[in-house]
Each structure stands twice: as C-alpha cells, then as structure tokens.
Design a protein around this motif. Structure first.
Motif, PDB file in Angstrom:
ATOM      1  N   TYR A  33     -26.546  79.400  77.698  1.00 55.29           N
ATOM      2  CA  TYR A  33     -25.711  80.364  78.523  1.00 55.29           C
ATOM      3  C   TYR A  33     -26.851  81.212  79.138  1.00 55.29           C
ATOM      4  CZ  TYR A  33     -22.650  79.606  74.600  1.00 55.29           C
ATOM      5  OH  TYR A  33     -21.803  79.015  73.503  1.00 55.29           O
ATOM      6  N   TYR A  35     -26.788  84.929  80.921  1.00 52.85           N
ATOM      7  CA  TYR A  35     -26.276  86.238  80.893  1.00 52.85           C
ATOM      8  C   TYR A  35     -27.058  87.167  82.035  1.00 52.85           C
ATOM      9  CZ  TYR A  35     -23.185  85.542  76.887  1.00 52.85           C
ATOM     10  OH  TYR A  35     -22.119  85.230  76.020  1.00 52.85           O
ATOM     11  N   LEU A  45     -21.375  87.418  81.579  1.00 59.39           N
ATOM     12  CA  LEU A  45     -21.767  85.991  81.315  1.00 59.39           C
ATOM     13  C   LEU A  45     -21.721  85.144  82.837  1.00 59.39           C
ATOM     14  CD1 LEU A  45     -21.824  83.298  79.610  1.00 59.39           C
ATOM     15  CD2 LEU A  45     -19.546  83.288  79.637  1.00 59.39           C
ATOM     16  N   VAL A  48     -22.241  78.628  81.597  1.00 62.39           N
ATOM     17  CA  VAL A  48     -22.433  77.907  80.215  1.00 62.39           C
ATOM     18  C   VAL A  48     -22.474  76.605  80.589  1.00 62.39           C
ATOM     19  CG1 VAL A  48     -20.954  77.491  78.308  1.00 62.39           C
ATOM     20  CG2 VAL A  48     -20.545  79.604  79.333  1.00 62.39           C
ATOM     21  N   LEU A  90     -30.630  87.009  80.600  1.00 59.19           N
ATOM     22  CA  LEU A  90     -30.860  86.632  79.237  1.00 59.19           C
ATOM     23  C   LEU A  90     -30.615  85.200  79.100  1.00 59.19           C
ATOM     24  CD1 LEU A  90     -29.650  89.836  77.695  1.00 59.19           C
ATOM     25  CD2 LEU A  90     -31.888  88.829  77.261  1.00 59.19           C
ATOM     26  N   VAL A  96     -22.005  74.445  69.138  1.00 52.04           N
ATOM     27  CA  VAL A  96     -20.572  74.626  69.190  1.00 52.04           C
ATOM     28  C   VAL A  96     -19.975  73.219  68.756  1.00 52.04           C
ATOM     29  CG1 VAL A  96     -18.566  74.334  71.159  1.00 52.04           C
ATOM     30  CG2 VAL A  96     -20.674  75.467  71.699  1.00 52.04           C
ATOM     31  N   LEU A 100     -16.966  74.939  63.460  1.00 45.78           N
ATOM     32  CA  LEU A 100     -17.305  76.212  63.635  1.00 45.78           C
ATOM     33  C   LEU A 100     -16.169  77.099  64.540  1.00 45.78           C
ATOM     34  CD1 LEU A 100     -21.119  75.895  64.520  1.00 45.78           C
ATOM     35  CD2 LEU A 100     -19.964  76.797  62.577  1.00 45.78           C
ATOM     36  N   LEU A 103     -14.562  79.318  62.458  1.00 44.37           N
ATOM     37  CA  LEU A 103     -15.592  80.454  61.902  1.00 44.37           C
ATOM     38  C   LEU A 103     -16.159  81.243  62.903  1.00 44.37           C
ATOM     39  CD1 LEU A 103     -17.542  78.095  59.522  1.00 44.37           C
ATOM     40  CD2 LEU A 103     -15.520  79.630  59.030  1.00 44.37           C
ATOM     41  N   GLY A 104     -16.293  80.925  64.189  1.00 46.37           N
ATOM     42  CA  GLY A 104     -16.710  81.642  65.140  1.00 46.37           C
ATOM     43  C   GLY A 104     -18.371  81.474  65.437  1.00 46.37           C
ATOM     44  N   ASN A 105     -18.707  81.203  66.663  1.00 40.32           N
ATOM     45  CA  ASN A 105     -20.189  81.037  66.843  1.00 40.32           C
ATOM     46  C   ASN A 105     -20.882  82.031  67.113  1.00 40.32           C
ATOM     47  OD1 ASN A 105     -19.293  78.285  67.091  1.00 40.32           O
ATOM     48  ND2 ASN A 105     -18.808  78.558  69.424  1.00 40.32           N
ATOM     49  N   THR A 106     -22.144  81.987  66.591  1.00 39.24           N
ATOM     50  CA  THR A 106     -23.025  83.191  66.745  1.00 39.24           C
ATOM     51  C   THR A 106     -24.037  82.552  68.036  1.00 39.24           C
ATOM     52  OG1 THR A 106     -22.989  83.760  64.543  1.00 39.24           O
ATOM     53  CG2 THR A 106     -25.081  84.299  65.876  1.00 39.24           C
ATOM     54  N   ILE A 107     -24.361  83.510  68.958  1.00 37.08           N
ATOM     55  CA  ILE A 107     -24.997  83.297  70.080  1.00 37.08           C
ATOM     56  C   ILE A 107     -26.474  83.812  69.759  1.00 37.08           C
ATOM     57  CG2 ILE A 107     -25.454  83.617  72.342  1.00 37.08           C
ATOM     58  CD1 ILE A 107     -22.556  83.467  72.917  1.00 37.08           C
ATOM     59  N   PHE A 109     -29.944  84.689  71.389  1.00 32.94           N
ATOM     60  CA  PHE A 109     -30.388  85.189  72.794  1.00 32.94           C
ATOM     61  C   PHE A 109     -32.075  84.973  72.655  1.00 32.94           C
ATOM     62  CE2 PHE A 109     -27.212  87.093  75.161  1.00 32.94           C
ATOM     63  CZ  PHE A 109     -26.221  87.155  74.128  1.00 32.94           C
ATOM     64  N   GLY A 110     -32.593  84.751  73.823  1.00 31.98           N
ATOM     65  CA  GLY A 110     -33.981  84.952  74.353  1.00 31.98           C
ATOM     66  C   GLY A 110     -34.331  86.363  74.447  1.00 31.98           C
TER      67      GLY A 110
END
Lengths: 118, 113
Positions: A33, A35, A45, A48, A90, A96, A100, A103-107, A109-110
């Motif tokens: 991604y 951002y 955002l 993607v 960012l 993905v 998941l 359960l939900g995806n955790t992102i 970041f750099g």
C-alpha cells in the motif's frame, strides 16, 4: 527494526523534477500500500497492490504513478508535483488470505518518506 | 468519508496516570485496530479487536468495542513518558480480498515525566 523499508527517508524536489520513492517489504506479504499523511488530516490510502496487481486507486492525481514489479517491491514515481503534495508518504504491507479475512489483516508500515515540494 | 474519529484530539497527562482515548465510527466493521506513531515515524500496530469481541488486553493496553454505539476505547494504564505518541484507530471493512483500513486523524498523547 521494521520489516518494511522505505527510501529515501527525506526528499526535497522542485515542481519540475522527477523522483521516485522506493519501498521493500521483507515479511513475505502479498499486498502493498501507499498512504499519504498530511498535517491535521486522516491518513489517506492512495494505492493498493494485491499479488502485484493494482486493486485500488483512490482518485490519486496522475502525477503520482505507482509501480509494483514484484510482491516485495513498490515504487511511487513522482512527476511535476505541487507544494500541497508535501507530506509523509507511508508504504505498508499485509498478508491477504481468505483465512485472514474473518480475523482481520494487520498492516505493517515503513518509517515513511518525508517529501517536500518546493 | 472518514470512518474513525478519535476523541480527544490531544491529551496531556502525568506519568503514572491512565490515558483513555475514544474512537467512533459510522458503518459496519469487521474489526477495529489501534496504531501508534512516534513523531516522524511509521505507524505501529498495537491491538486488533474483532466485531464479535467486547474487550481485549495486551500488556498495559485495554481496548473495548461497543458495536451498538459504534465506538471503541483504548486505555493505557500506568502511563510512561515513552508512551508519548500519536494514536490512531482504524476500522476494517473488508471488501473483496483487500483489507480496507480507514484511519482517523489521531490523538496526540503527551505524558509528562
């Protein structure tokens, strides 16, 4: 420290310049991604990529051009930017998978690339 | 449209006190996440709470979720100066195969030594 590496950390460019931001993720994720974070605004955002295919472009001006050559690398090519484009950009990645989705995806970041357009 | 809105916008407390930050959102979610950002750095994931969960703990963090009120709170207990950062809630409304995290403007937390 972070599994997502961005370069450069700081960039100053003129409105007629062409530059690129680079992002590399070492987490084995399949989605990446871009951002934009501006002062006093929510995180926006921009793009993607899922399995290297662009799946989202949130009405971003064409002066921002993303490139995803493989699932580990993501670029943001910058051309004829405006001063209002100055912001923290960012990069992030996530895994993905159908399993998941519930359960939900955790992102992840750099550290971001600070861009100043003069 | 903005999904998560944090409240307050800024919070200043003394070290050792508890910090409570709130987030409200508008549409149905799959989960809600809290992130932290130190000044000039990237965001770091803190905790995720699913829509069928009401409370979750992680160390000094406690997150609650009330889907009927469309709100969440993040409690940091026994705060430390190192907790000074911006905190963001992000709502996840998964559409298709992508995670569609929508972030708020964030809360600036200052913890005075």
């Amino acid at each position: 420290e972070t599994g997502v590496t961005q370069t450069p950390r700081h960039l100053v460019m003129g409105m007629t310049n062409k530059k690129s931001l680079k992002c590399e993720q070492h987490l084995g994720h399949n989605a990446m991604y871009w951002y934009k974070q501006s002062a006093k605004k929510p995180l926006e955002l921009m793009f993607v990529y899922n399995f290297k295919e662009q799946t989202e472009n949130n009405s971003v001006p064409s002066r921002f051009s993303p490139e995803c050559p493989n699932s580990s690398h993501l670029f943001l090519h910058l051309h004829t930017l405006q001063p209002e484009d100055s912001a923290l950009y960012l990069c992030a990645s996530s895994q993905v998978e159908d399993a998941l989705r519930r359960l939900g995806n955790t992102i992840y970041f750099g550290e971001g690339s600070w861009l100043t357009v003069v | 449209s903005q999904q998560g809105e944090e409240d307050p916008q800024a919070l200043s407390i003394q070290e050792g006190e508890n910090a409570t930050m709130n987030c409200s959102y508008k549409t149905s979610i799959n989960n809600l996440q809290w992130y932290r950002q130190n000044s000039g750095r990237g965001l770091v994931h803190l905790i995720l709470i699913r829509s069928n969960e009401r409370e979750k703990h992680s160390g000094r963090l406690r997150v609650t979720l009330d889907t009927s009120k469309k709100s969440s709170s993040l409690l940091i207990t026994a705060s430390r100066a190192a907790d000074t950062a911006s905190y963001f809630c992000a709502t996840d409304a998964i559409r298709g195969a992508n995670s569609k995290l929508t972030f708020g403007k964030g809360i600036t937390l200052s913890v005075r030594p």
